[in-house]
Design a protein around this motif. Structure first.
Motif, PDB file in Angstrom:
ATOM      1  N   LEU A 386       4.785   5.851   8.920  1.00  0.00           N
ATOM      2  CA  LEU A 386       5.067   5.404   7.553  1.00  0.00           C
ATOM      3  C   LEU A 386       4.437   6.116   6.559  1.00  0.00           C
ATOM      4  CD1 LEU A 386       3.767   1.698   8.632  1.00  0.00           C
ATOM      5  CD2 LEU A 386       5.860   2.200   7.935  1.00  0.00           C
ATOM      6  N   HIS A 387       5.305   6.083   5.304  1.00  0.00           N
ATOM      7  CA  HIS A 387       4.921   6.903   4.145  1.00  0.00           C
ATOM      8  C   HIS A 387       4.455   6.184   3.208  1.00  0.00           C
ATOM      9  CE1 HIS A 387       7.709  10.600   5.166  1.00  0.00           C
ATOM     10  NE2 HIS A 387       6.363  10.778   5.760  1.00  0.00           N
ATOM     11  N   MET A 388       3.145   6.298   2.674  1.00  0.00           N
ATOM     12  CA  MET A 388       2.388   5.201   1.464  1.00  0.00           C
ATOM     13  C   MET A 388       2.993   6.110   0.331  1.00  0.00           C
ATOM     14  SD  MET A 388       1.010   2.703   2.747  1.00  0.00           S
ATOM     15  CE  MET A 388       0.392   2.287   0.977  1.00  0.00           C
ATOM     16  N   VAL A 389       3.755   5.560  -0.231  1.00  0.00           N
ATOM     17  CA  VAL A 389       4.397   6.353  -1.552  1.00  0.00           C
ATOM     18  C   VAL A 389       3.472   5.821  -2.706  1.00  0.00           C
ATOM     19  CG1 VAL A 389       6.565   6.571  -3.116  1.00  0.00           C
ATOM     20  CG2 VAL A 389       6.384   6.232  -0.420  1.00  0.00           C
ATOM     21  N   ARG A 390       3.250   4.430  -2.747  1.00  0.00           N
ATOM     22  CA  ARG A 390       2.083   3.939  -3.784  1.00  0.00           C
ATOM     23  C   ARG A 390       1.381   2.956  -3.148  1.00  0.00           C
ATOM     24  NH1 ARG A 390       4.218   4.390  -9.016  1.00  0.00           N
ATOM     25  NH2 ARG A 390       2.393   3.361  -9.733  1.00  0.00           N
ATOM     26  N   ILE A 391       0.099   2.929  -3.614  1.00  0.00           N
ATOM     27  CA  ILE A 391      -0.851   2.061  -3.293  1.00  0.00           C
ATOM     28  C   ILE A 391      -1.015   0.894  -4.347  1.00  0.00           C
ATOM     29  CG2 ILE A 391      -3.308   1.674  -2.488  1.00  0.00           C
ATOM     30  CD1 ILE A 391      -3.245   4.425  -1.521  1.00  0.00           C
ATOM     31  N   ILE A 397       5.812   1.278   0.603  1.00  0.00           N
ATOM     32  CA  ILE A 397       5.900   2.090   1.864  1.00  0.00           C
ATOM     33  C   ILE A 397       7.315   2.509   2.495  1.00  0.00           C
ATOM     34  CG2 ILE A 397       5.344   1.874   4.643  1.00  0.00           C
ATOM     35  CD1 ILE A 397       3.389  -0.338   3.334  1.00  0.00           C
ATOM     36  N   ARG A 398       7.600   3.675   3.047  1.00  0.00           N
ATOM     37  CA  ARG A 398       8.870   4.061   3.703  1.00  0.00           C
ATOM     38  C   ARG A 398       8.571   4.398   4.920  1.00  0.00           C
ATOM     39  NH1 ARG A 398      10.573   1.452   1.049  1.00  0.00           N
ATOM     40  NH2 ARG A 398      11.814   1.473  -0.952  1.00  0.00           N
ATOM     41  N   PHE A 399       9.444   4.180   5.978  1.00  0.00           N
ATOM     42  CA  PHE A 399       9.290   4.701   7.204  1.00  0.00           C
ATOM     43  C   PHE A 399      10.311   6.074   7.350  1.00  0.00           C
ATOM     44  CE2 PHE A 399      10.931   4.130  11.641  1.00  0.00           C
ATOM     45  CZ  PHE A 399       9.645   4.032  12.177  1.00  0.00           C
ATOM     46  N   HIS A 400       9.985   6.794   8.022  1.00  0.00           N
ATOM     47  CA  HIS A 400      10.312   8.260   8.289  1.00  0.00           C
ATOM     48  C   HIS A 400      11.280   7.852   9.855  1.00  0.00           C
ATOM     49  CE1 HIS A 400      11.402  12.209   8.595  1.00  0.00           C
ATOM     50  NE2 HIS A 400      10.479  12.739   8.252  1.00  0.00           N
ATOM     51  N   LYS A 401      12.420   7.709   9.588  1.00  0.00           N
ATOM     52  CA  LYS A 401      13.300   7.162  10.748  1.00  0.00           C
ATOM     53  C   LYS A 401      13.234   8.390  11.688  1.00  0.00           C
ATOM     54  CE  LYS A 401      17.500   6.553  10.234  1.00  0.00           C
ATOM     55  NZ  LYS A 401      18.700   5.869   9.594  1.00  0.00           N
ATOM     56  N   GLY A 427      12.825  -5.396   6.820  1.00  0.00           N
ATOM     57  CA  GLY A 427      11.897  -6.212   6.515  1.00  0.00           C
ATOM     58  C   GLY A 427      10.527  -6.129   7.267  1.00  0.00           C
ATOM     59  N   PHE A 428      10.772  -5.687   8.631  1.00  0.00           N
ATOM     60  CA  PHE A 428       9.543  -5.466   9.307  1.00  0.00           C
ATOM     61  C   PHE A 428       8.544  -4.410   8.510  1.00  0.00           C
ATOM     62  CE2 PHE A 428       7.452  -2.750  12.688  1.00  0.00           C
ATOM     63  CZ  PHE A 428       7.048  -3.597  13.337  1.00  0.00           C
ATOM     64  N   VAL A 429       9.218  -3.305   8.155  1.00  0.00           N
ATOM     65  CA  VAL A 429       8.446  -2.390   7.489  1.00  0.00           C
ATOM     66  C   VAL A 429       7.642  -2.752   6.338  1.00  0.00           C
ATOM     67  CG1 VAL A 429       8.452  -0.159   6.299  1.00  0.00           C
ATOM     68  CG2 VAL A 429       9.691  -0.465   8.459  1.00  0.00           C
ATOM     69  N   SER A 430       8.464  -3.534   5.661  1.00  0.00           N
ATOM     70  CA  SER A 430       7.812  -4.219   4.096  1.00  0.00           C
ATOM     71  C   SER A 430       6.734  -5.137   4.373  1.00  0.00           C
ATOM     72  CB  SER A 430       8.897  -4.585   3.233  1.00  0.00           C
ATOM     73  OG  SER A 430       9.626  -5.670   3.821  1.00  0.00           O
ATOM     74  N   GLU A 431       7.039  -5.906   5.617  1.00  0.00           N
ATOM     75  CA  GLU A 431       5.881  -6.923   6.059  1.00  0.00           C
ATOM     76  C   GLU A 431       4.733  -6.579   6.774  1.00  0.00           C
ATOM     77  OE1 GLU A 431       5.972 -10.730   8.968  1.00  0.00           O
ATOM     78  OE2 GLU A 431       7.952 -10.252   8.063  1.00  0.00           O
TER      79      GLU A 431
END
Length: 1864
Positions: A386-391, A397-401, A427-431
């Motif tokens: 997971l990449h935390m782009v903003r807190i 959050i972005r996922f490095h597939k 949806g799984f990543v954002s949730e």
């Protein structure tokens, strides 16, 4: 807290507005009438109350209940509980349907509502209308809804004294908690009580029993398919007659998908009116009543699950990817353990007492637990990607597939790739990506249980225990208080629906219901809101991820040694040790195929970067760029392993100075990779860097680290970005507004600055160096409109000139489209838009970026112009000089050398594979096309191999396949066009054209090659054009002069043949060219004749001066005379057709075919029975295919049986020949009469054999009784039922098929022929089983049919193609080692065909040997027939095993009898479509197999067979052109070849060439030839006894194929130098490389070496050297004489005595390069023992007897220790006393005949000694000596046996030798 029910609705049947037969639903009442603010009333609810349509019913059905699900625009689900009952229809309703009374009943049945019930009520014609009570809720409490609606219905039906309004009002005002595990008891005011249990957490789905039911209905495999289909976004449709089942199935499938949420269309019950929804393009999960199954038939992309039938139908066009292994099989087995626990115990002898299986509810949770574990295994470690782009203000959050797939080792897995790309996973990543939130069971599982699951994999019971533990937790979530739930709800009485209802359902009082609702609302407003505080925590990340399946990376397993090589090479580069680096480079490039080595390279390079810059010199720069390119070439566009990511900072760091102020960076040379043009790669890189910087914002300065070091793994104790984010989210509510605002701004500016940084980076890697010309670059995937994506490799030497490296053929020449800069700007802008929008950059900042991007690009272009200008000035790399190939006389170059790289194919040897040896491939050089060959010459690209010349070539005529390919060049690592050429001489050229070779040149090469391979006419082939340039020009002859007419020819032919046949041997001499002279001669005369021919005209084969011009042969006579010569040798035939000589001569030579009128593919003269007239032959020929009637081709000298050949029978002939024996009527048809002729003809053949002329026909082979045969003799059960039934049996398959025929013998050797002798037919006809099917021969005939199954020519062609691919594979096999070769060899079935041919041939040999004649009548008589007939003659007659005889056999059976060489070899354009069919090669392979088994029976060597195998397809000689003698005469070929001799330089005939070469060298001669005249060979034919012919597998890259002798000559080695001190010469060792050097050439056999030595010595003495054959014959003769006084026989008898009589092949194998002690067998005298060892030593270049003859006296030698020892001679030689000298100086043990002998008889090189051990006495050892006096000296070559005079001296000798060895 939430309302239990939002709305209560009453829906009834109403007429359809358009007046059609069907009705429609009407809402009679709804409560409350006003919509709730938070939840509007769902529209279209009346459709869902009766999904099959609103219809009247003839009888009263029982009430039904189901729950439909509606989804609103905000993706919220509304559960509509529907209870339907039937009431008598009102007259208005009936009128609606009376119009269409007939149709009504059908519709009722179709609609699924016409259910049978026990009785009806009401008058006969009474109809019933449905009415539905609906409850709409956002909560999923099915049982509560069922009870509540049931209560309302019960009050109505039973007439209970309770107000319906009160119940409805209470229902609508009931408030219950959402989750938390509390219990709530409710009552609706009718004396009822219900307990509602809320789940512990609302994130886990509630499944009740739905999952278990789904598995019961569909089974494990089907549910897994549906699971994978739903996850990979396919359309899933459930069918069932039950609505409740549809709801449950959909609910169950959704429960299995947890923790992913299904986000597409979800309609568990779809109404009939909405069926068109099924053709929507988006994925869905929908349930439909099974009554509408027909409407679902034409849906092409929908997976249909039939719950009632238990089937799942997947359309052909839909591919559901399965779960990755081993998860698929593990999940399957765990599911079966849960569903069927009895399965494990089913096979136990003493099963335990049956354990009670889980309840349905518990089983449901166990099944869900299995899938929960599956997801935990699949998504293990996802939080590390997971990449935390903003807190702040909200987490982004972005996922490095790509990284996830790479680290899990599932890059290739289709399933996981699709899941990660799907909406559900987004949806799984954002949730679940959020770092600070409430956690649930899945978070715990994926973080803490993964190690346990790995450990449990191989222990099913532990897995089951874990599943049960998880199931307990899931069960507890649904049922926190299982025991307390006590409901009390009234139900209607039995069959209450059948009683006449007192009244219809009443209309309720809206006001009263509304008042109850309002009261409750007012009370709620006063109460404080019950907010349950959520328990939020930091989500645990769990252990770092591991690969799902630990795959060994096979060939490139990165051992520590490989990484060490990479590190060393880089350190050499940076230390400036360029030569060392150059040596290691090839190994590094090979190592970089492995992932670990690529990571290691990036790490090492990082160490050499200071302050983001590293300036290198030219050579260092080139090395670094080369290694980077090698790393990047294997990167996919996603860069799963992060290699491109780790190199990205480096390509902007490494640079070189081109001139003052101009610096070239590495990025300008590594642009040629697809990864740079992939937006996903840049996004992942961007987000990764942003995360690093955002994390640094919040870390204390002490914890911070250099963000540029992004490639390092974060250390364990450091806090990850997720931990930091979690902490910040926790603190966020406590911060002041100003502080919050400040943090948001800091983060935003961080993202913005990274965006600028990335715009720069992208312009570096996307803008080509040569952008000044605005050339377009090759398109690459993923670039959209960035047409100019590809860039060149520019370094001074690596890529040469940059300008030429672009693709000029893209066709975009106009200025607008050529705008490289514009394309790059558009690409970067799209990227910036996407990432900044997602990262929450303000629109003002975004606009600013859009303005900056074109400036950045423009600025970079200007910088590049200077770099490009300077880089052009670098000196170009020197390409290697082209090596010109040697050409044959007359061979001309068609296309001069095109620069190419010869790439390694699937053969390991050349590339330094597992066999070791240097990597001579890939090689760099040129390909030449000549009139005869395709030739590659070049040198290896690997500098360690040295300057070895690599040659690979094949004749143009042998080309079988040509294919264009696209390959990476080995040096620059860029993709180039190439060619893949395969030839039937087992050669493969896999070439990549150099970039300087344009596509036009490559295309020209292909066209010319095709033109040469398939000329229009046979006269355009090399064999015809060869002599044209060298012969003196002469005027062309007139057409009629080309040769006499066929008529005069036939007269001459008969005359010549008569003359030839009638003369005794001596007179014939002057008429024949010597090449034929030897044939009829007794062996004693041969040497004379050879010498005569030499004297007449040295250097030519045909002494024309000895021929009178008048006696020269006419054009047709060459092959005819060859045939005639053989017929006369066999005693077959006279030319007279009168019957006066019939008694003495059973056969005659008929000239009936002299005009080739009867059969064009037969020779002009044929052997037929004396009694058959010529005019009858015409009629006989009609019965056979191609008119090839039976003719005699060989007669056994012993049994006088004859071998005949013919084509297969025509159908009409068969019927006539074998019809029942009734006399022919006078009016018979022509077909019958010709069949009769045929019968007479065969009778004449039988009568021509003296032994059968008077025997009765009953004595046939079939006469055997089954007792005689034992039921399984040679002919097996065929005989048991007598003759007529027998042939229907399976003789053929047993003869030529898999199982052996006779009493089983080892190795498939034929059974002893003796048992065939008691009774046998006079003639056996071997025919194709398919032709002879159903034929019933007459028992009185004297011939018998043997039906066999044979393969066809097309099967040979197919088999050969597979053999080619097996022996010369085009690319590396997936599995290394010999098994893949053996498997593909077996698949080719080539050896099986060889086995069948040998088996049939041995059978025919047996029959002929036992005295029966055989007619081989298969296919058209020119392929398999020729193979069998030739093999039979070769096995039966020793003459054909000589060089002369084999030539005659091929000329007679293959050339004269019309094997279609041109057709089978596809020699011309006309034959191109038929392809190459190697029938003759298959015959040569059979001969090779026999040669291996009987090496002493053949005068010719195995090389001779290879030579013919090569040249029968090469078209160098005219011998194997055209399809028959008739065609050769038409072309004037025989006449030209024989009539007018050209100068000696051109050999037109392969035989002429062989004769000429044989005089110069013994290459075609077999030294082991020691024949037995009477021997009939019976080879083993089982596949296990056959060997793959090395002709198919060997190659010599040093000089190409060795079959063109002039080209393959190597320069003779200089003689060894003598040392000045008089010592022995230094041994000149040479390494022989596999596949590069020719072993027989480098290390010839001893006899060839001795003959060469003899010639050399004669030359030195000034004498003309003697012919090798004369020397050899003289030595053999002398040896024969020498052997007699000693009582020893000839060498051949010596050999034979040691082996069984009939299997001489088991004796000794001496193949092309014989070495070792066996040589003394063929030169059997003591004097040769010295040369024996020399022949076996690689180091020695001359025989030791000559080496040591230079020492004058014994005294001058170094003698460290000496004495007498007995030595055992070589194989089969006696013990002899010799004088031994141990020489420590020369490190030798020499021996002499006696002490004063000055000539050394032999030497043992102590360098080769492995051990000295005690020995044992053997046969013939000295008798009086003690056993302990024996000792053996073991060398690498052999073991020497010694014996001393006593024990003491033996010990001294052993000590002395040992000390000498240890000194060394």
């Amino acid at each position: 807290m939430a309302r239990l029910a939002d709305y209560f609705v009453l829906v009834a049947f109403g007429p359809h507005p358009r007046g059609s037969g069907e009705g429609q639903g009407q809402i009679l009442q709804r409560f409350p009438e006003k919509d709730w603010e938070d939840n509007p009333f769902p529209q279209g609810i009346e459709l869902f109350c009766q999904p099959s349509g609103w219809q009247l019913c003839p009888e009263r059905n029982p009430p039904t209940f189901f729950v439909a699900v509606l989804t609103d625009i905000n993706s919220e689900r509304h559960y509509c509980a529907c209870l339907t009952f039937w009431e008598p229809a009102e007259p208005t309703q009936e009128a609606v349907c009376s119009e269409d009374a007939a149709g009504r009943e059908e519709e009722a049945v179709e609609g699924g509502s016409g259910r049978l019930s026990p009785g009806t009520s009401g008058p006969p014609g009474q109809l019933f209308a449905p009415k539905t009570l609906v409850l709409v809720s956002r909560l999923d409490h099915v049982e509560v809804f069922r009870n509540s609606l049931g209560l309302i219905y019960t009050i109505h039906v039973e007439g209970l004294n309770v107000g319906l309004e009160t119940v409805v009002g209470n229902l609508l005002t009931c408030i219950i908690p959402l989750a938390g595990g509390s219990q709530r008891t409710i009552s609706l005011g009718a004396g009822d009580r219900q307990v509602i249990q809320t789940p512990l957490t609302d994130s886990l789905p509630i499944s009740r029993c739905s999952v278990a039911l789904l598995f019961r209905q569909l089974g494990i495999t089907n549910v897994l398919s549906l699971f994978c289909a739903a996850l990979t976004e396919h359309k899933v449709l459930f069918l069932s007659r039950s609505y409740q089942r549809l709801s449950d199935a959909c609910r169950g499938l959704l429960a299995l998908l947890f923790p992913l949420r299904y986000s597409f269309t979800y309609v568990p019950i779809l109404p009939a009116q909405l069926l068109e929804v099924l053709s929507t393009p988006t994925p869905f999960i929908i349930g439909v009543n099974a009554a509408f199954q027909a409407e679902t038939q034409e849906l092409l992309d929908v997976i249909v699950a039939d719950l009632d039938g238990g089937t799942v139908t997947v359309p052909e066009c839909v591919q559901i990817p399965p779960l990755p292994e081993p998860l698929q099989s593990q999940t399957h087995s765990v599911l079966s353990m849960v569903l069927d626990p009895e399965l494990e115990l089913a096979d136990l002898a003493f099963p335990p007492p049956t354990t009670s299986s889980s309840s349905l509810k518990m089983q449901d949770k166990e099944l869900r637990a299995v899938f929960l574990r599956l997801f935990a295994q699949l998504l293990q470690g996802y939080r590390w990607c997971l990449h935390m782009v903003r807190i702040h203000p909200e987490p982004v959050i972005r996922f490095h597939k790509a990284a996830f797939l790479g680290q899990r080792g599932l890059v290739e897995d289709d399933f996981l790739m699709k899941v990660l790309e799907g909406m559900a996973f987004a949806g799984f990543v954002s949730e679940r990506g959020v770092p600070y939130r409430p956690t649930d069971l899945f978070d715990e599982l994926v973080a803490h249980e993964v190690a346990r699951m790995r450990a449990d994999e191989s222990h099913p019971q532990r897995v089951l225990r874990h599943v049960k533990e998880l199931a307990e937790q899931l069960y507890k979530n649904e049922n926190p208080y299982p025991a307390v739930a006590m409901h009390k709800v009234q139900r209607p009485g039995e069959a209450s629906h059948l009683r006449r209802a007192p009244r219809p359902f009443p209309r309720l009082d809206e006001g009263m219901v509304q008042w109850i609702v309002d009261q409750a609302t007012a009370k709620m407003q006063g109460a404080p809101p019950a907010v349950k505080a959520e328990r939020r925590t930091t989500v645990p990340s769990g252990p770092p991820m591991t690969a799902i399946l630990e795959r060994s990376s096979g060939l490139h397993g990165n051992s520590a040694r490989r990484l060490e090589v990479v590190r060393n090479c880089i350190s050499y580069v940076f230390e400036g040790k360029m030569l060392e680096a150059k040596k290691l480079l090839p190994a590094v490039l090979r190592a970089l195929k492995g992932r670990a080595a690529r990571g290691c390279l990036a790490q090492e390079l990082h160490l050499h970067v200071q302050q983001n810059r590293a300036v290198l010199d030219d050579q260092q720069f080139e090395f670094v760029v080369r290694m980077m390119n090698c790393c990047l070439q294997d990167c996919t566009s996603l860069d799963e392993h992060g290699i491109a990511a780790s190199l990205l900072p480096l390509v902007t760091a490494f640079c070189r100075k081109l001139s003052p102020g101009v610096t070239q960076f590495a990025y300008s040379c590594v642009q040629e990779h697809v990864v740079w043009s992939t937006p996903q790669f840049w996004e992942a890189m961007f987000y990764g860097d942003v995360q690093t910087h955002i994390r640094a914002l919040y870390l204390e300065p002490a914890e911070d680290r250099d963000p540029s070091q992004g490639w390092e793994e974060p250390a364990e104790e450091e806090r990850s970005a997720l931990d930091v984010a979690s902490e910040q989210r926790r603190l966020w509510p406590t911060l002041s507004r100003e502080k919050q605002q400040e943090l948001v701004q800091k983060e935003e500016s961080t993202v913005f600055s990274q965006a600028i940084h990335y715009a720069n980076r992208m312009s570096y890697l996307l803008l080509p160096l040569d952008s000044s010309k605005s050339r377009l670059l090759r398109e690459r995937a993923g670039l959209g409109d960035l047409e100019s994506a590809s860039n060149s490799l520019v370094t001074s030497s690596m890529a040469g000139s940059v300008a030429e490296s672009y693709d000029t053929e893209s066709g975009f020449e106009d200025a607008e489209t050529c705008d490289v800069a514009g394309a790059v700007v558009r690409f970067i802008n799209r990227f910036v838009d996407k990432v900044c929008t997602e990262s929450g950059v303000t629109s003002d900042h975004l606009k600013g970026l859009h303005v900056m991007v074109p400036d950045i690009v423009q600025m970079h272009i200007e910088t590049l112009e200077a770099v490009y200008r300077e880089s052009k000035r670098l000196p170009p790399i020197q390409k290697p000089k082209l090596l010109r190939p040697h050409l044959l006389p007359g061979e001309e170059c068609v296309l001069d050398g095109l620069r190419v790289y010869l790439l390694p194919d699937g053969r390991e040897e050349g590339a330094g594979g597992s066999g070791g040896g240097p990597a001579v491939l890939p090689a760099e050089g040129a390909v030449f096309l000549t009139t005869y060959r395709v030739i590659f010459t070049g040198m290896p690209t690997d500098p360690l191999v040295g300057e070895q010349v690599v040659v690979r070539s094949f004749p143009v005529a042998a080309l079988t396949k040509e294919k264009r390919i696209s390959v990476l060049t080995p040096v620059e690592q860029i993709t180039q066009d190439g060619l893949h050429l395969r030839s039937c001489t087992f050669q493969l050229l896999k070439m990549a054209f150099d970039e300087e070779v344009g596509s036009e040149k490559a295309e020209l090469f292909r066209k010319q090659l095709h033109k040469l391979r398939y000329p229009l006419d046979i006269r355009s082939t090399f064999a015809f054009t060869l002599g044209a340039g060298h012969t003196p020009s002469r005027p062309p002859r007139a057409a009629k002069d080309k040769g006499p007419s066929l008529r005069t020819l036939s007269r001459n032919l008969v005359k010549n043949a008569k003359r030839t046949m009638g003369r005794p041997h001596i007179t014939r001499k002057k008429y024949n060219p010597p090449s034929y002279e030897h044939r009829g001669q007794p062996p004693e005369d041969q040497e004379d004749e050879i010498s005569v021919s030499e004297e007449l005209e040295p250097g030519t084969l045909t002494p024309t001066s000895a021929l009178k011009p008048s006696d020269r042969m006419t054009m047709s006579s060459l092959v005819e005379r060859a045939c005639c010569r053989d017929y006369q040798r066999l005693g077959l035939g006279t030319l007279s057709s009168s019957l006066s000589r019939a008694k003495s001569e059973p056969f005659r030579i008929s000239s009936v075919n002299r005009m080739y009128a009867i059969c064009r593919s037969y020779p002009g003269l044929l052997i037929v029975p004396q009694s058959v007239q010529d005019n009858a032959l015409q009629r006989v020929s009609r019965c056979y295919r191609q008119n090839r009637f039976p003719v005699v081709c060989w007669r056994s000298g012993r049994s006088r049986a004859v071998l005949l050949r013919s084509g297969g029978l025509h159908g009409k002939g068969v019927v006539g020949l074998f019809k029942a024996q009734n006399a022919p009527s006078p009016g018979q048809s022509q077909a019958d009469s010709s069949s009769l002729e045929q019968e007479k003809y065969l009778q004449a053949v039988v009568s021509s054999m003296p032994r059968y002329a008077d025997t009765s026909g009953r004595n046939t082979l079939s006469g055997f009784s089954s007792a005689h045969m034992g039921g399984h003799g040679k002919w097996g059960s065929v005989r048991a039922s007598g003759r007529s039934g027998g042939l229907g049996g399976d003789v053929g398959s047993r003869l030529a098929g898999r199982d052996m025929l006779g009493p089983p013998q080892a190795n498939g050797a034929p059974p002893d022929p003796g048992f065939l002798r008691p009774h046998r037919a006079a003639l056996y006809i071997i025919g194709d089983k398919a032709q002879l099917k159903g034929v019933r021969p007459d028992p009185l005939q004297q011939w018998e049919l043997v039906p066999i199954e044979v393969f066809e020519a097309r099967q040979v062609k197919t088999s050969f193609k597979k053999l080619l691919k097996a022996c010369v594979p085009g690319c590396q096999a997936l599995e290394s080692g010999p098994t893949s070769f053996l498997r593909s060899l077996e698949d080719s079935e080539w050896l099986t065909q060889i086995h069948k041919l040998l088996q049939v041939s041995v059978l025919v040999v047996e029959l002929l040997d036992s005295g029966s004649s055989v007619l081989v009548s298969l296919e058209d008589g020119w392929d398999i027939t020729t193979q069998v007939v030739s093999l039979v003659q070769l096995l039966s007659d020793p003459f054909y095993r000589t060089l002369e005889g084999f030539r005659l056999l091929v000329e007679k059976e293959w050339l004269s009898f019309g094997h279609r060489f041109s057709h089978r070899g596809a020699h011309t354009l006309a034959g191109q479509s038929s392809g190459f069919t190697p029938v003759f090669l298959q015959f040569l392979d059979c001969v090779h197999q026999v040669h291996l088994q009987f090496p002493m029976e053949f005068e010719f060597s195995p090389f001779y067979l290879k030579f013919l195998g090569y040249h029968h397809v090469s078209r160098r000689f005219r011998t194997f052109l055209l399809d028959s003698d008739y065609e050769r005469i038409e072309q004037g070929l025989l006449y030209e070849e024989k009539g007018e001799r050209k100068g000696p330089q051109v050999c037109r005939s392969v035989w002429e060439y062989v004769d000429r070469l044989s005089k110069r060298t013994p290459v075609f001669y077999n030294y082991m030839y020691a024949p037995e005249d009477t021997e009939v060979l019976r080879p083993y034919s089982n596949v296990s006894n056959l060997k793959v012919w090395d002709f198919y597998t060997e190659e010599t890259l040093a000089q190409g194929p060795p079959y063109d002798w002039e080209l393959a000559q190597v320069s003779p080695e200089p003689p060894e130098e003598e040392r000045p001190d008089g010592g022995a010469p230094q041994s000149r060792r040479r390494v022989v490389w596999p596949c590069y050097d020719s072993r027989p050439r480098v290390q010839p056999d001893a006899i060839s070496r001795l003959l060469e030595e003899l010639q050399r010595l004669e030359t030195e003495l000034g004498r003309p050297p003697e012919r090798w054959k004369d020397s050899w014959d003289r030595v053999k003769a002398a040896q024969r004489l020498e052997g007699r006084p000693d009582g020893r026989g000839t060498p051949s008898s010596l050999l034979v005595s040691s082996v069984p009589h009939h299997r001489r092949s088991l004796g000794v194998y001496l193949q092309e390069g014989p070495v070792g002690s066996t040589l003394s067998l063929s030169l059997d005298s003591d004097q040769s023992s010295g040369s024996t060892t020399s022949g076996s030593r690689q180091a020695a270049r001359r025989s030791t007897s000559t080496l040591y003859s230079q020492f004058q006296t014994a005294e001058s030698e170094n003698r460290s220790y000496e004495g007498t020892l007995y030595k055992k001679g070589a194989f089969m030689k006696p013990w002899k006393a010799r004088w031994f000298v141990l020489d420590k100086t020369k490190h030798q043990l020499r021996y002499y005949d006696h002490r004063t002998d000055t000539e050394c008889k032999g030497v043992i090189d102590l360098a080769e000694v492995e051990a000295v051990v005690p020995g044992t006495p053997t046969m013939g050892a000295p008798k009086t000596v003690d056993e302990k006096a024996f000792f053996d000296v073991k060398t690498t070559r052999r073991v020497y046996n010694f014996c001393a005079q006593d024990v003491l001296s033996a010990q001294q000798w052993v000590d002395q030798i040992q000390s000498c060895l240890s000194d060394a």
